[in-house]
Design a protein around this motif. Structure first.
Motif, PDB file in Angstrom:
ATOM      1  N   ALA A  65      28.980  26.069  13.454  1.00 29.65           N
ATOM      2  CA  ALA A  65      28.846  25.300  12.217  1.00 29.65           C
ATOM      3  C   ALA A  65      27.420  24.764  12.154  1.00 29.65           C
ATOM      4  CB  ALA A  65      29.851  24.154  12.189  1.00 29.65           C
ATOM      5  N   ALA A  66      26.674  25.167  11.124  1.00 27.17           N
ATOM      6  CA  ALA A  66      25.257  24.802  11.041  1.00 27.17           C
ATOM      7  C   ALA A  66      24.963  24.081   9.730  1.00 27.17           C
ATOM      8  CB  ALA A  66      24.383  26.055  11.149  1.00 27.17           C
ATOM      9  N   ARG A  67      24.359  22.922   9.836  1.00 25.52           N
ATOM     10  CA  ARG A  67      23.906  22.195   8.649  1.00 25.52           C
ATOM     11  C   ARG A  67      22.495  21.675   8.892  1.00 25.52           C
ATOM     12  NH1 ARG A  67      25.199  19.599   3.935  1.00 25.52           N
ATOM     13  NH2 ARG A  67      24.247  17.546   3.615  1.00 25.52           N
ATOM     14  N   ASN A  68      21.550  22.159   8.098  1.00 19.36           N
ATOM     15  CA  ASN A  68      20.150  21.736   8.200  1.00 19.36           C
ATOM     16  C   ASN A  68      19.634  21.870   9.628  1.00 19.36           C
ATOM     17  OD1 ASN A  68      20.220  21.163   5.461  1.00 19.36           O
ATOM     18  ND2 ASN A  68      20.584  18.979   5.759  1.00 19.36           N
ATOM     19  N   GLU A  69      19.738  23.092  10.156  1.00 19.14           N
ATOM     20  CA  GLU A  69      19.355  23.368  11.542  1.00 19.14           C
ATOM     21  C   GLU A  69      18.147  24.297  11.622  1.00 19.14           C
ATOM     22  OE1 GLU A  69      20.549  22.059  14.181  1.00 19.14           O
ATOM     23  OE2 GLU A  69      22.498  21.215  13.635  1.00 19.14           O
ATOM     24  N   GLU A  70      17.243  24.220  10.643  1.00 22.95           N
ATOM     25  CA  GLU A  70      16.125  25.161  10.591  1.00 22.95           C
ATOM     26  C   GLU A  70      15.246  25.119  11.841  1.00 22.95           C
ATOM     27  OE1 GLU A  70      13.777  24.123   7.183  1.00 22.95           O
ATOM     28  OE2 GLU A  70      12.997  22.269   8.088  1.00 22.95           O
ATOM     29  N   ALA A  71      15.199  23.985  12.528  1.00 25.52           N
ATOM     30  CA  ALA A  71      14.312  23.855  13.677  1.00 25.52           C
ATOM     31  C   ALA A  71      14.768  24.679  14.876  1.00 25.52           C
ATOM     32  CB  ALA A  71      14.181  22.385  14.075  1.00 25.52           C
ATOM     33  N   ARG A  72      16.090  24.904  15.005  1.00 27.84           N
ATOM     34  CA  ARG A  72      16.588  25.519  16.235  1.00 27.84           C
ATOM     35  C   ARG A  72      17.547  26.687  16.030  1.00 27.84           C
ATOM     36  NH1 ARG A  72      15.640  23.572  20.774  1.00 27.84           N
ATOM     37  NH2 ARG A  72      17.546  24.443  21.613  1.00 27.84           N
ATOM     38  N   VAL A  93      28.523  29.532  10.083  1.00 24.19           N
ATOM     39  CA  VAL A  93      28.922  28.914   8.822  1.00 24.19           C
ATOM     40  C   VAL A  93      27.826  27.953   8.388  1.00 24.19           C
ATOM     41  CG1 VAL A  93      30.682  27.588   7.610  1.00 24.19           C
ATOM     42  CG2 VAL A  93      31.338  29.128   9.479  1.00 24.19           C
ATOM     43  N   ASP A  94      27.173  28.294   7.287  1.00 25.30           N
ATOM     44  CA  ASP A  94      26.116  27.466   6.713  1.00 25.30           C
ATOM     45  C   ASP A  94      26.786  26.380   5.873  1.00 25.30           C
ATOM     46  OD1 ASP A  94      23.922  26.378   5.516  1.00 25.30           O
ATOM     47  OD2 ASP A  94      23.408  28.144   4.322  1.00 25.30           O
ATOM     48  N   ASP A  95      26.855  25.182   6.449  1.00 22.91           N
ATOM     49  CA  ASP A  95      27.611  24.089   5.841  1.00 22.91           C
ATOM     50  C   ASP A  95      26.731  23.259   4.908  1.00 22.91           C
ATOM     51  OD1 ASP A  95      29.519  22.165   5.254  1.00 22.91           O
ATOM     52  OD2 ASP A  95      29.230  21.069   7.144  1.00 22.91           O
ATOM     53  N   ARG A  96      26.527  23.765   3.696  1.00 22.84           N
ATOM     54  CA  ARG A  96      25.827  23.029   2.636  1.00 22.84           C
ATOM     55  C   ARG A  96      24.396  22.664   3.016  1.00 22.84           C
ATOM     56  NH1 ARG A  96      29.127  18.031   2.750  1.00 22.84           N
ATOM     57  NH2 ARG A  96      29.435  18.726   4.903  1.00 22.84           N
ATOM     58  N   SER A  97      23.727  23.522   3.766  1.00 27.42           N
ATOM     59  CA  SER A  97      22.361  23.217   4.199  1.00 27.42           C
ATOM     60  C   SER A  97      21.419  23.121   3.003  1.00 27.42           C
ATOM     61  CB  SER A  97      21.851  24.293   5.162  1.00 27.42           C
ATOM     62  OG  SER A  97      22.575  24.282   6.364  1.00 27.42           O
ATOM     63  N   THR A  98      20.473  22.197   3.095  1.00 30.57           N
ATOM     64  CA  THR A  98      19.490  22.012   2.022  1.00 30.57           C
ATOM     65  C   THR A  98      18.072  22.332   2.495  1.00 30.57           C
ATOM     66  OG1 THR A  98      19.317  19.654   2.592  1.00 30.57           O
ATOM     67  CG2 THR A  98      20.887  20.261   0.865  1.00 30.57           C
ATOM     68  N   VAL A 115      25.776  39.545  13.293  1.00 35.05           N
ATOM     69  CA  VAL A 115      25.670  38.200  12.727  1.00 35.05           C
ATOM     70  C   VAL A 115      26.301  38.200  11.340  1.00 35.05           C
ATOM     71  CG1 VAL A 115      24.117  36.354  12.002  1.00 35.05           C
ATOM     72  CG2 VAL A 115      23.548  37.753  14.014  1.00 35.05           C
ATOM     73  N   LYS A 116      27.307  37.379  11.155  1.00 30.60           N
ATOM     74  CA  LYS A 116      28.005  37.258   9.875  1.00 30.60           C
ATOM     75  C   LYS A 116      27.839  35.815   9.382  1.00 30.60           C
ATOM     76  CE  LYS A 116      31.391  40.560  11.648  1.00 30.60           C
ATOM     77  NZ  LYS A 116      30.630  41.724  11.175  1.00 30.60           N
ATOM     78  N   VAL A 117      27.384  35.665   8.164  1.00 34.34           N
ATOM     79  CA  VAL A 117      27.094  34.342   7.624  1.00 34.34           C
ATOM     80  C   VAL A 117      28.098  33.984   6.536  1.00 34.34           C
ATOM     81  CG1 VAL A 117      25.378  32.882   6.498  1.00 34.34           C
ATOM     82  CG2 VAL A 117      24.642  34.647   8.124  1.00 34.34           C
ATOM     83  N   LYS A 118      28.677  32.802   6.666  1.00 31.41           N
ATOM     84  CA  LYS A 118      29.560  32.246   5.644  1.00 31.41           C
ATOM     85  C   LYS A 118      28.913  30.981   5.094  1.00 31.41           C
ATOM     86  CE  LYS A 118      32.901  35.228   6.380  1.00 31.41           C
ATOM     87  NZ  LYS A 118      33.327  36.186   5.345  1.00 31.41           N
ATOM     88  N   ARG A 119      28.913  30.845   3.791  1.00 33.38           N
ATOM     89  CA  ARG A 119      28.273  29.695   3.153  1.00 33.38           C
ATOM     90  C   ARG A 119      29.333  28.778   2.555  1.00 33.38           C
ATOM     91  NH1 ARG A 119      23.607  26.442   2.264  1.00 33.38           N
ATOM     92  NH2 ARG A 119      23.896  25.430   0.246  1.00 33.38           N
ATOM     93  N   VAL A 120      29.251  27.483   2.874  1.00 34.31           N
ATOM     94  CA  VAL A 120      30.115  26.474   2.264  1.00 34.31           C
ATOM     95  C   VAL A 120      29.280  25.721   1.240  1.00 34.31           C
ATOM     96  CG1 VAL A 120      31.450  24.369   2.642  1.00 34.31           C
ATOM     97  CG2 VAL A 120      31.572  26.226   4.312  1.00 34.31           C
ATOM     98  N   GLU A 121      29.673  25.795  -0.009  1.00 32.67           N
ATOM     99  CA  GLU A 121      28.931  25.107  -1.076  1.00 32.67           C
ATOM    100  C   GLU A 121      29.466  23.703  -1.331  1.00 32.67           C
ATOM    101  OE1 GLU A 121      26.270  26.075  -2.361  1.00 32.67           O
ATOM    102  OE2 GLU A 121      26.159  28.235  -2.047  1.00 32.67           O
ATOM    103  N   VAL A 122      30.816  23.558  -1.247  1.00 28.74           N
ATOM    104  CA  VAL A 122      31.461  22.281  -1.551  1.00 28.74           C
ATOM    105  C   VAL A 122      32.464  21.972  -0.450  1.00 28.74           C
ATOM    106  CG1 VAL A 122      32.875  20.982  -3.184  1.00 28.74           C
ATOM    107  CG2 VAL A 122      31.190  22.636  -4.034  1.00 28.74           C
ATOM    108  N   LEU A 123      32.420  20.747   0.062  1.00 31.09           N
ATOM    109  CA  LEU A 123      33.381  20.334   1.087  1.00 31.09           C
ATOM    110  C   LEU A 123      34.687  19.930   0.418  1.00 31.09           C
ATOM    111  CD1 LEU A 123      34.021  19.585   4.041  1.00 31.09           C
ATOM    112  CD2 LEU A 123      33.107  17.298   3.550  1.00 31.09           C
ATOM    113  N   PRO A 124      35.802  20.581   0.764  1.00 32.62           N
ATOM    114  CA  PRO A 124      37.096  20.196   0.168  1.00 32.62           C
ATOM    115  C   PRO A 124      37.496  18.785   0.576  1.00 32.62           C
ATOM    116  CG  PRO A 124      37.229  22.341   1.268  1.00 32.62           C
ATOM    117  CD  PRO A 124      35.932  21.721   1.676  1.00 32.62           C
ATOM    118  N   ALA A 125      38.266  18.134  -0.248  1.00 29.57           N
ATOM    119  CA  ALA A 125      38.769  16.791   0.060  1.00 29.57           C
ATOM    120  C   ALA A 125      39.670  16.854   1.296  1.00 29.57           C
ATOM    121  CB  ALA A 125      39.548  16.233  -1.129  1.00 29.57           C
ATOM    122  N   GLY A 126      39.617  15.791   2.092  1.00 32.73           N
ATOM    123  CA  GLY A 126      40.491  15.709   3.259  1.00 32.73           C
ATOM    124  C   GLY A 126      39.986  16.449   4.476  1.00 32.73           C
TER     125      GLY A 126
END
Length: 395
Positions: A65-72, A93-98, A115-126
């Motif tokens: 799970a990766a979010r804003n991890e461009e450095a590493r 899984v690219d978790d809403r990275s900006t 390498v397979k990339v999945k993108r999450v655009e919106v976090l579901p409630a709960g």
């Protein structure tokens, strides 16, 4: 009569405190018999080169799970692509990275089809963001095994193959490793040794198949895919901050066998360079570790403060019992030195371990204070209310 009575109570307090540390030290030394490094391939296969692979082809899906991890993130993936002795796919899984994480992942996926990339655009409630990302990655996994690891964790090239060999040898459904540390200060390493000491009985329990023992660490949580799905996986952990530990709990409740090892440089994470930075990074975790129970956090804090006061009074008391209490925490250098040797670290790091108590006290109380002040936890760019975390916490 008053002075002898006061002296008697002081002696009892000093003696009890010294005894507490000695019991802790020798108990930890006993548990360390079952807390070791992941064996080498040579130790697992003997001298027969043909035994270096499992009896049948095993496929492992590595989920990050990766979010804003461009450095590493690029170096993390390249370390994973270098894994030997195992057929693997890498589901990131690219978790809403900006930041530039998305671009880096697309380039790596174009370079290597594993390498397979999945993108999450919106976090579901709960859902917590990381838990949802791990759920998305596990849902896309096609392997016999699923390895959950962190976006800032670098694995040695043979570590997955070694873990799979251990699972085959021991009939285990779950292999976990503690996180190693990037080069850092003596204080950081001492705080890590203290953390490992606190986990010694957990690792001893799972490695001896004790019925109620469980453990799991986010740097390296390798689980058989069928066991993961049978225990409920991340869908059952959707609002659990300590998801890595609680995955181990779910597996234990499902009757699965766990094996735990010291990670060291097998799973090296880059979180911080000082003990203080680590305390701040783990701010969301300590209150979660006591299931958001304020009474338990305060009781723990008061107990540690009381012990620290007894140690201070013992030092200035001038009595044999007082001095024994004051110096009793130094006994923890013994198990810390054993752990430092297994990690290949200098003994200087072990000598500093007894002085880590104030840091851990601060970490617990600060975590509770910040969580209560905010009314929840801010993690990976999203705020989660405390009521929701308490309701969704796995206990």
């Amino acid at each position: 009569m008053i002075r002898p009575i006061k002296t008697m109570w002081a002696t009892l307090l000093f003696s009890g405190t010294a005894g507490l540390f000695l019991i802790w030290t020798f108990s930890t030394l006993w548990h360390l018999r079952w807390m070791r490094r992941l064996p080498s391939l040579e130790a697992l296969t003997g001298s027969d080169p043909s035994a270096s692979a499992p009896a049948r082809a095993v496929r492992c899906s590595v989920v990050i799970a990766a979010r804003n991890e461009e450095a590493r993130i690029e170096q993390t993936i390249r370390h994973l692509l270098a894994q030997r002795g195992v057929e693997a796919e890498f589901v990131v899984v690219d978790d809403r990275s900006t930041d530039h994480t998305s671009e880096i992942l697309r380039r790596l996926a174009n370079e290597d089809s594993r390498v397979k990339v999945k993108r999450v655009e919106v976090l579901p409630a709960g859902w917590l963001g990381k838990c949802h990302a791990c759920h998305v990655g596990a849902s896309a996994a096609t392997g016999d095994w699923i390895l959950f690891t962190d976006a800032d964790c670098w694995l040695k090239p043979d570590v997955i193959a070694r873990a799979l060999r251990v699972s085959e040898r021991d009939g285990a459904d779950h292999i976990t490793l503690t996180s190693g540390l990037a080069p850092g200060s003596v204080g950081l390493k001492a705080s890590h040794l203290m953390f490992l000491i606190s986990l010694a009985n957990w690792f001893s329990g799972v490695n001896r198949d004790r019925p109620k023992a469980y453990v799991g660490l986010g740097a390296f949580n390798l689980v058989r895919a069928t066991a993961y799905r049978q225990c409920g996986g991340y869908e059952a952990l959707r609002l659990t901050v300590l998801d890595d530990v609680k995955l181990g709990l779910l597996l234990r409740r499902a009757g699965k066998r766990t094996r735990g090892f010291i990670g060291g440089d097998d799973a090296e994470c880059y979180w911080g360079t000082t003990a203080w930075s680590m305390a701040r990074i783990m701010e969301k975790n300590y209150f979660a570790a006591v299931d958001y129970r304020l009474g338990l956090a305060l009781a723990g804090g008061v107990f540690v403060i009381l012990v620290l006061c007894i140690l201070a009074f013992g030092l200035i008391s001038g009595t044999a019992a007082g001095l024994a209490a004051a110096f009793s925490p130094l006994s923890l250098i013994l198990p810390a030195a054993v752990l430092a040797r297994r990690l290949g670290w200098s003994g200087t790091n072990a000598v500093c371990v007894p002085f880590m108590f104030p840091l851990f006290l601060y970490s617990l109380l600060n975590s509770a204070f910040v969580t209560l002040r905010q009314g929840g936890v801010r993690w990976r760019g999203t705020f989660y209310p405390l009521d929701a975390l308490r309701a969704g916490n796995v206990r």
